[in-house]
Enzyme design. Structure first.
Site, PDB file in Angstrom:
ATOM      1  N   GLY A 135       0.561  -1.015   0.034  1.00 16.11           N
ATOM      2  CA  GLY A 135       0.163  -0.022  -0.083  1.00 16.11           C
ATOM      3  C   GLY A 135       0.951   1.302  -0.356  1.00 16.11           C
ATOM      4  O   GLY A 135       0.763   2.245  -0.846  1.00 16.11           O
ATOM      5  N   ASP A 198       8.369   1.480   7.695  1.00 15.52           N
ATOM      6  CA  ASP A 198       7.072   1.353   8.413  1.00 15.52           C
ATOM      7  C   ASP A 198       7.352  -0.124   9.049  1.00 15.52           C
ATOM      8  O   ASP A 198       6.849  -1.170   8.554  1.00 15.52           O
ATOM      9  CB  ASP A 198       5.761   1.174   7.388  1.00 15.52           C
ATOM     10  CG  ASP A 198       4.632   0.872   8.087  1.00 15.52           C
ATOM     11  OD1 ASP A 198       4.086   1.856   9.071  1.00 15.52           O
ATOM     12  OD2 ASP A 198       3.911  -0.034   7.544  1.00 15.52           O
ATOM     13  N   CYS A 251       2.051   0.885  13.537  1.00 16.41           N
ATOM     14  CA  CYS A 251       0.711   0.872  13.822  1.00 16.41           C
ATOM     15  C   CYS A 251       0.503   0.462  15.192  1.00 16.41           C
ATOM     16  O   CYS A 251      -0.421  -0.482  15.377  1.00 16.41           O
ATOM     17  CB  CYS A 251      -0.165   0.085  12.869  1.00 16.41           C
ATOM     18  SG  CYS A 251       0.525  -1.739  12.658  1.00 16.41           S
TER      19      CYS A 251
END
Length: 328
Positions: A135, A198, A251
């Site tokens: 993504g 990430d 996250c």
């Protein structure tokens, strides 16, 4: 490094039981955020909207929204560029011809922020250090207008096929997929203009997507992830050109994986932080631990405040190499 823990209370026990959490998570949140905010956070985690990110490599925002609205979908544009909240869906947003053609990616609003903060340019050499399922990597390619070079790294062989599938579906033609341990990337000697890390994490911020995380992640998982995050971050900083930018995100809501990792990096490398434009200030005090005021430039996003996954984003700039001394 130790994992922070705090005494149980009647409040933490009751809230954990009501929503099916390991009480370890709740009592930590209570001490980080307070009882009232924790109650709102837990409730907000149950009601996170769905979002899409338009792929302007293949279609304009206006054309895509118009086509999907004709099919009965209703959207609301968010404060994050290219990102729309799915307000109504007559059927799954991931089951349209437009989705299969790569006109958009089903992607949380918070996940769109790291590529935007990275701000990759058309001629940059960019590295995504933990790229699958793609993504953020395909969004970076989009922001680069499919030019320059994007190296998408993935260490887990089983996660390579979905990464490649999404790169093909989204038309990210400037992307090279590299299977390796990102913690060793600096050994290749490649120097990047921009790097996205990430980082793999315990995922407290995506409990709304995976409710098993309410009880399946504990202190050992936090310690494991923190060690891996530091290794990857060190490799990323070493792989940056002087003045280059690295965006670190997770996250997760755990300070050990976020503020404390960045605090460690600030103490050990020639870096500084730049302001992130979305979310609220990161924590500068955690229990009895006081952190650098620089961390206010990093940001957190919360389900109950920002209507998205729980997220942390820090923008790191590497120091310029010192000028060589003039020989006499």
């Amino acid at each position: 490094m130790r994992v922070l823990d705090f005494p149980s209370t009647d409040f933490s026990k009751e809230l954990a039981k009501k929503y099916g959490y390991d009480e370890f998570i709740i009592r930590r949140w209570v001490n980080f955020f307070g009882e009232e905010e924790t109650a709102k956070l837990v409730e907000g985690m149950e009601n996170v909207p769905k979002y899409i990110r338009v792929n302007t490599i293949k279609i304009s925002e206006e054309e895509l929204v118009g086509r999907l609205e004709e099919r009965g979908f209703v959207f609301e544009k968010t404060e994050v560029p290219f990102c729309y909240e799915v307000v109504e869906e007559p059927y799954s947003i991931g089951a349209t011809p437009e989705f299969l053609m790569g006109f958009y990616y089903v992607m949380d609003k918070s996940s769109c922020i790291p590529p935007i903060e990275l701000n990759p340019r058309e001629n940059d050499l960019v590295v995504d250090m933990a790229a699958s399922p793609g993504g953020k990597a395909t969004m970076i390619s989009m922001l680069m207008k499919n030019r320059g070079i994007l190296i998408a790294i993935e260490g887990n062989e089983e996660r390579i096929p979905p990464l490649i599938d999404n790169i093909h579906r989204m038309g990210a033609m400037n992307t090279i997929v590299l299977r390796m341990n990102s913690a060793r990337f600096h050994n290749l000697g490649i120097k990047a203009d921009k790097i996205l890390l990430d980082a793999p994490c315990t995922g407290e911020g995506i409990i709304h997507k995976d409710p098993t995380r309410k009880w399946s992640r504990g202190a050992k998982d936090i310690l494991f992830c923190t060690s891996l995050q530091k290794q990857m971050l060190e490799s990323g900083i070493k792989s940056l050109k002087p003045g280059g930018v690295l965006v670190y995100s997770t996250c997760s809501l755990t300070p050990e994986e976020n503020e404390l990792v960045i605090e460690w990096a600030l103490k050990n490398f020639d870096i500084k932080l730049e302001e992130v434009g979305f979310g609220e200030e990161a924590l500068t005090k955690i229990g009895d631990i006081k952190l650098s005021s620089e961390l206010r430039k990093a940001k957190r996003l919360y389900p109950h405040k920002h209507r998205c996954s729980g997220f942390f984003v820090a923008k790191i700039v590497k120091g310029e190499d010192p000028s060589p001394e003039t020989s006499s």
